[in-house]
Design an enzyme around this catalytic site. Structure first.
Site, PDB file in Angstrom:
ATOM      1  N   SER A  19      -4.337 -10.485   4.145  1.00 26.83           N
ATOM      2  CA  SER A  19      -3.852 -11.857   4.361  1.00 26.83           C
ATOM      3  C   SER A  19      -4.949 -12.875   4.045  1.00 26.83           C
ATOM      4  CB  SER A  19      -3.395 -12.022   5.814  1.00 26.83           C
ATOM      5  OG  SER A  19      -4.518 -12.108   6.656  1.00 26.83           O
TER       6      SER A  19
ATOM      7  N   ASP B  80       0.312  -2.503  10.256  1.00 30.04           N
ATOM      8  CA  ASP B  80      -0.669  -2.822  11.295  1.00 30.04           C
ATOM      9  C   ASP B  80      -1.114  -1.563  12.048  1.00 30.04           C
ATOM     10  OD1 ASP B  80      -2.278  -4.422  12.809  1.00 30.04           O
ATOM     11  OD2 ASP B  80      -0.680  -5.256  14.041  1.00 30.04           O
TER      12      ASP B  80
ATOM     13  N   GLY C 138      -6.996  -0.169  12.225  1.00 32.89           N
ATOM     14  CA  GLY C 138      -8.258  -0.241  12.961  1.00 32.89           C
ATOM     15  C   GLY C 138      -8.179   0.561  14.255  1.00 32.89           C
TER      16      GLY C 138
ATOM     17  N   HIS D  85      -8.186   2.331   7.371  1.00 34.28           N
ATOM     18  CA  HIS D  85      -7.588   1.783   6.144  1.00 34.28           C
ATOM     19  C   HIS D  85      -7.404   2.890   5.109  1.00 34.28           C
ATOM     20  CE1 HIS D  85      -7.856  -2.073   7.939  1.00 34.28           C
ATOM     21  NE2 HIS D  85      -9.183  -2.119   7.918  1.00 34.28           N
TER      22      HIS D  85
ATOM     23  N   LEU E  27      11.400   0.651  -9.340  1.00 39.61           N
ATOM     24  CA  LEU E  27      11.163   0.318  -7.922  1.00 39.61           C
ATOM     25  C   LEU E  27      10.108  -0.795  -7.857  1.00 39.61           C
ATOM     26  CD1 LEU E  27      11.140   0.745  -4.800  1.00 39.61           C
ATOM     27  CD2 LEU E  27       9.524   2.600  -5.170  1.00 39.61           C
TER      28      LEU E  27
ATOM     29  N   TRP F 238      -6.177   2.986  14.970  1.00 36.65           N
ATOM     30  CA  TRP F 238      -6.039   4.412  14.644  1.00 36.65           C
ATOM     31  C   TRP F 238      -7.436   5.033  14.503  1.00 36.65           C
ATOM     32  CZ3 TRP F 238      -7.412   7.868  10.877  1.00 36.65           C
ATOM     33  CH2 TRP F 238      -6.661   9.036  10.784  1.00 36.65           C
TER      34      TRP F 238
END
Ligand code: FPP
Length: 232
Positions: A64, A19, A22, A36, A129, A24
């Site tokens: 999401s 999160d 935006g 992003h 991984l 930032w």
């Protein structure tokens, strides 16, 4: 990012709610999509660092079921970043050692992106991984999807194992630690079923600013906790 320790079997799986992209960008007077873009850079570094310290499973919340209501150009730029990341993984599947897994309902994505995602799952399946990328993912949606699958199979007496086996994350251990950046303290429909006994770590750091030092702090905090799973 270099490391000086490795984690043990108590910390196999870290999940991230990435999160603050935006904010930032907005703080720098940039359009949100730049957040992003820098967020995707931080994601690459953090995944690499988690692998270096011995984490076996990393899960990230990239998009999401609710994120479709963002402005169209923001949605497009997140999808583009994912697409470029998949191209990069396709080129370097052997060097990356990342076994990709996509969780969420991919049927709403551009068919070419969804097909690429499924192809990457195939190509990378021998790597070690496990990186699960949640796209068009919602915890409630996932549970509903699992119940519908069980109903289609004619199941009437449903166990917790039956549900877990139909979740998008089937076969992946539940997250030991869930890290959320940017100061919010909520789950936002992420891994609702799987987080029943996860430890949570919240930091004010915005996702694009996350470094190995922030991961070290989260790991340190994790090891200072006593996980009792309801026992005394
Ligand atoms: C939340 O920050 C972030 C997202 C909804 C998108 C996350 C996507 C990436 C990090 C890039 C693509 C990912 C990969 C795997 C290549 P926000 O926009 O809600 O931030 P805000 O709360 O400050 O507005």
């Amino acid at each position: 990012m270099s490391n000086s320790y490795t984690v043990d079997e108590r910390l196999q799986h870290i999940a991230f709610i990435m999160d603050g992209n935006g904010r930032w960008a907005e703080r720098r007077g940039m359009p949100r999509r730049f957040g992003h873009r820098y967020g995707a850079e931080a994601f690459r570094k953090i995944v690499k660092y988690c692998g270096d310290i011995g984490i076996k499973y990393v899960t990230v919340y990239a998009f999401s079921t609710e994120n479709w209501s963002r402005p169209e150009n923001e949605v497009r730029s997140i999808m583009k970043l994912l697409d470029s990341y998949l191209d990069e993984c396709e080129k370097s599947a052997k060097d990356y050692n990342i076994k990709l897994r996509f969780i969420g309902d991919l049927s709403k994505l551009e068919p070419s992106l969804a097909a690429k995602a499924r192809r990457l799952e195939e190509i990378t399946q021998e790597n070690s991984l496990t990186l699960s990328i949640a796209i068009n993912y919602g915890g409630k949606d996932e549970i509903v999807h699992a119940f519908n699958n069980l109903a289609k199979k004619g199941k009437t007496c449903i166990s917790s194992e039956d549900i877990a086996s139909e979740l998008y994350t089937a076969g992946i251990p539940d997250p030991d630690l869930i890290v959320r950046t940017a100061g919010e303290m909520r789950l936002s429909n992420f891994l609702m079923w799987q987080s029943a006994y996860s430890e949570f770590y919240f930091t004010d750091t915005l996702w694009p600013d996350m470094t190995s030092k922030d991961i070290d702090k989260a790991v340190e905090e994790f090891y200072s906790r006593q996980r009792r799973y309801g026992k005394v």
